[in-house]
Design an enzyme around this catalytic site. Structure first.
Site, PDB file in Angstrom:
ATOM      1  N   HIS A  67      57.132 -29.654 -23.033  1.00 59.78           N
ATOM      2  CA  HIS A  67      56.812 -28.493 -22.192  1.00 59.78           C
ATOM      3  C   HIS A  67      55.311 -28.284 -22.013  1.00 59.78           C
ATOM      4  CE1 HIS A  67      57.737 -24.234 -20.866  1.00 59.78           C
ATOM      5  NE2 HIS A  67      58.575 -24.990 -20.177  1.00 59.78           N
ATOM      6  N   LYS A  69      51.544 -28.470 -20.414  1.00 59.27           N
ATOM      7  CA  LYS A  69      51.004 -28.355 -19.056  1.00 59.27           C
ATOM      8  C   LYS A  69      49.485 -28.400 -19.180  1.00 59.27           C
ATOM      9  CE  LYS A  69      54.770 -25.171 -18.226  1.00 59.27           C
ATOM     10  NZ  LYS A  69      55.258 -24.971 -19.594  1.00 59.27           N
ATOM     11  N   ASP A  74      37.723 -36.605 -18.018  1.00 57.48           N
ATOM     12  CA  ASP A  74      36.513 -37.281 -18.483  1.00 57.48           C
ATOM     13  C   ASP A  74      36.186 -37.016 -19.954  1.00 57.48           C
ATOM     14  OD1 ASP A  74      36.202 -38.368 -15.975  1.00 57.48           O
ATOM     15  OD2 ASP A  74      34.735 -36.874 -15.312  1.00 57.48           O
TER      16      ASP A  74
END
Length: 123
Positions: A67, A69, A74
């Site tokens: 779950h 996100k 970089d």
């Protein structure tokens, strides 16, 4: 130079097109997505895979959802929050998104988490 993404749901064509464009410019992109995303009707993950972007799929550690996100850009910036990369998140839902810069210890923690997910995810 690089974008590592751990995402539960990814249906936004706009974001997918931006990642494909970055990939074509030579940016190294890797994505770990929830295993259920592989069969989601509106998922853009097959589009990303067909463009040559490596995508791996994973279940949550306890058999639930992967779950997460977040994205690491970089090795210097973390983008995280409740925001799935979906049209619903962009247009309908109440969501939050946080951009973290200048905090290397936090970036390193996210990188460590991503590398663990990448190793455990299915090819």
């Amino acid at each position: 130079k690089s974008i590592d993404v751990a995402i539960y749901s990814f249906t936004s064509r706009k974001i997918a097109k931006a990642l494909i464009a970055a990939h074509k410019r030579g940016v190294k992109i890797r994505i770990v997505a929830d295993e259920g995303s592989a069969i989601s009707r509106n998922s853009v993950l097959p589009l990303l895979e067909s463009a040559g972007i490596p995508v791996r799929y994973k279940r949550g550690s306890g058999g639930g959802l992967m779950h997460n996100k977040y994205a690491i850009v970089d090795g210097e910036v973390v983008i995280t929050g409740s925001f799935n990369w979906t049209v619903s998140a962009e247009k309908r839902n109440d969501e939050n998104l946080l951009v973290i810069k200048g905090l290397p210890a936090i970036v390193k923690a996210y990188e460590k988490n991503f590398e663990r997910l990448w190793r455990l995810a299915e090819l």
